[in-house]
Design an enzyme around this catalytic site. Structure first.
Site, PDB file in Angstrom:
ATOM      1  N   ASP A  71      40.988  37.379  46.253  1.00 30.64           N
ATOM      2  CA  ASP A  71      39.586  37.344  45.858  1.00 30.64           C
ATOM      3  C   ASP A  71      39.404  38.448  44.831  1.00 30.64           C
ATOM      4  OD1 ASP A  71      37.233  35.653  46.528  1.00 30.64           O
ATOM      5  OD2 ASP A  71      36.267  37.618  46.619  1.00 30.64           O
ATOM      6  N   TYR A 154      37.292  35.288  32.351  1.00 33.05           N
ATOM      7  CA  TYR A 154      36.664  36.204  31.397  1.00 33.05           C
ATOM      8  C   TYR A 154      37.677  36.868  30.457  1.00 33.05           C
ATOM      9  CZ  TYR A 154      32.729  35.832  34.693  1.00 33.05           C
ATOM     10  OH  TYR A 154      31.709  35.363  35.503  1.00 33.05           O
ATOM     11  N   HIS A 180      44.905  43.601  37.281  1.00 30.82           N
ATOM     12  CA  HIS A 180      44.488  43.794  38.670  1.00 30.82           C
ATOM     13  C   HIS A 180      45.346  42.938  39.612  1.00 30.82           C
ATOM     14  CE1 HIS A 180      42.562  40.566  36.620  1.00 30.82           C
ATOM     15  NE2 HIS A 180      41.935  40.095  37.662  1.00 30.82           N
TER      16      HIS A 180
HETATM   17  P1  ITT Z   1      39.759  30.606  44.579  1.00 34.59           P
HETATM   18  O1  ITT Z   1      38.603  31.128  45.403  1.00 34.59           O
HETATM   19  O2  ITT Z   1      40.083  29.181  44.864  1.00 34.59           O
HETATM   20  O3  ITT Z   1      40.959  31.504  44.651  1.00 34.59           O
HETATM   21  P2  ITT Z   1      38.061  31.318  42.325  1.00 34.59           P
HETATM   22  O4  ITT Z   1      38.217  31.196  40.859  1.00 34.59           O
HETATM   23  O5  ITT Z   1      36.798  30.782  42.930  1.00 34.59           O
HETATM   24  O6  ITT Z   1      39.334  30.618  43.012  1.00 34.59           O
HETATM   25  P3  ITT Z   1      37.296  33.978  43.140  1.00 34.59           P
HETATM   26  O7  ITT Z   1      36.247  33.509  44.077  1.00 34.59           O
HETATM   27  O8  ITT Z   1      38.186  35.103  43.570  1.00 34.59           O
HETATM   28  O9  ITT Z   1      38.282  32.805  42.746  1.00 34.59           O
HETATM   29  O10 ITT Z   1      36.576  34.342  41.780  1.00 34.59           O
HETATM   30  C1  ITT Z   1      37.175  35.184  40.879  1.00 34.59           C
HETATM   31  C2  ITT Z   1      36.564  34.947  39.504  1.00 34.59           C
HETATM   32  O11 ITT Z   1      36.651  36.186  38.775  1.00 34.59           O
HETATM   33  C3  ITT Z   1      37.359  33.928  38.707  1.00 34.59           C
HETATM   34  O12 ITT Z   1      36.884  32.611  38.902  1.00 34.59           O
HETATM   35  C4  ITT Z   1      37.146  34.432  37.274  1.00 34.59           C
HETATM   36  O13 ITT Z   1      35.898  33.998  36.786  1.00 34.59           O
HETATM   37  C5  ITT Z   1      37.093  35.949  37.474  1.00 34.59           C
HETATM   38  N1  ITT Z   1      38.449  36.502  37.335  1.00 34.59           N
HETATM   39  C6  ITT Z   1      39.248  36.991  38.327  1.00 34.59           C
HETATM   40  N2  ITT Z   1      40.436  37.374  37.854  1.00 34.59           N
HETATM   41  C7  ITT Z   1      40.404  37.112  36.541  1.00 34.59           C
HETATM   42  C8  ITT Z   1      41.343  37.265  35.510  1.00 34.59           C
HETATM   43  O14 ITT Z   1      42.578  37.717  35.741  1.00 34.59           O
HETATM   44  N3  ITT Z   1      40.982  36.913  34.278  1.00 34.59           N
HETATM   45  C9  ITT Z   1      39.751  36.429  34.026  1.00 34.59           C
HETATM   46  N4  ITT Z   1      38.813  36.225  34.948  1.00 34.59           N
HETATM   47  C10 ITT Z   1      39.129  36.559  36.209  1.00 34.59           C
END
Ligand code: ITT
Length: 203
Positions: A71, A154, A180
């Site tokens: 997450d 992003y 990260h």
């Molecule tokens: P899952 O829950 O199925 O893993 P998700 O995309 O919904 O997929 P999250 O709830 O953890 O995952 O949301 C994280 C969001 O943060 C992700 O959808 C991106 O918009 C942003 N994000 C996280 N890591 C990123 C990265 O490495 N590069 C760009 N955006 C990122």
């Protein structure tokens, strides 16, 4: 020790990054996209760690397999940490989310556009009911426009001063070394190899 692992995510960007780091060490990888069955997971906690654990537990318990969940989010200082844990819900798709972010930062000067990506990566073992947590962070700035075609989310607007490039201008291997998620997953990999597998195989 079984080296089969499920990655509990529907985000293919995450799958690619995690697989790239771990694929040579593990036998089989799945992501939620590989299952026919649709598994609904409601991420309703304001805490990353709780959401990550929820994803890991649901999938790990359902399939009886060690599971990795991530997450993560983007925290922007000028927006009091938003979108943060709600990063994936800041708009209907990546494009809309970026649009909203850039709109909200209109008029905010370079030096005040500080931001960070954070990731909480969980390794969950359903047979023990226990888990380990790995954290990673990447500091940078929100740029004024999109740049680059790599990555996801992003990445096109996340500027890294050390590289003088946006994250989407950096190739996957390079992103994994500094990001990260990359940091958290490399820490997980070291832990599994140096500690976890040794301990479990000597039993
Ligand atoms: P899952 O829950 O199925 O893993 P998700 O995309 O919904 O997929 P999250 O709830 O953890 O995952 O949301 C994280 C969001 O943060 C992700 O959808 C991106 O918009 C942003 N994000 C996280 N890591 C990123 C990265 O490495 N590069 C760009 N955006 C990122």
């Amino acid at each position: 020790m079984d080296r089969k692992v499920i990655i509990a995510t529907e985000n293919l960007g995450k799958v690619n990054e995690i697989k790239k780091i771990l694929a040579d060490e593990f036998d089989i990888f799945y992501s939620l996209k590989d299952f026919k069955e649709k598994i609904e997971i409601v991420e309703d906690s304001p805490f990353y760690i709780e959401n990550a654990l929820k994803k890991a537990r649901k999938i790990g318990n359902r399939f009886g397999c060690n599971t990795i969940a991530d997450d993560s989010g983007l925290e922007v200082d000028a927006l009091d940490g938003r979108p943060g844990v709600y990063s994936s819900r800041y708009g209907r798709d990546d494009n809309e989310r970026i649009e909203r972010l850039l709109d909200e930062l209109k008029g905010v000067p370079c030096e005040k556009r500080t931001a960070r990506f954070v990731a909480y990566v969980i390794f969950y073992m359903p047979d023990k009911g226990s888990f380990y947590v790995f954290y990673g962070q990447l500091d940078g700035y929100i740029g004024f426009e999109r740049k680059g075609g790599h990555g996801f989310g992003y990445d096109p607007v996340f500027y890294i001063p050390e590289f003088d490039r946006h994250l989407a201008e950096i190739e996957l291997d390079e992103k994994n070394k500094i990001s990260h998620r990359g940091r958290a997953v490399y820490a997980l990999k070291s832990f599994l190899n140096a500690d976890f597998f040794k301990r479990t195989s000597s039993k």
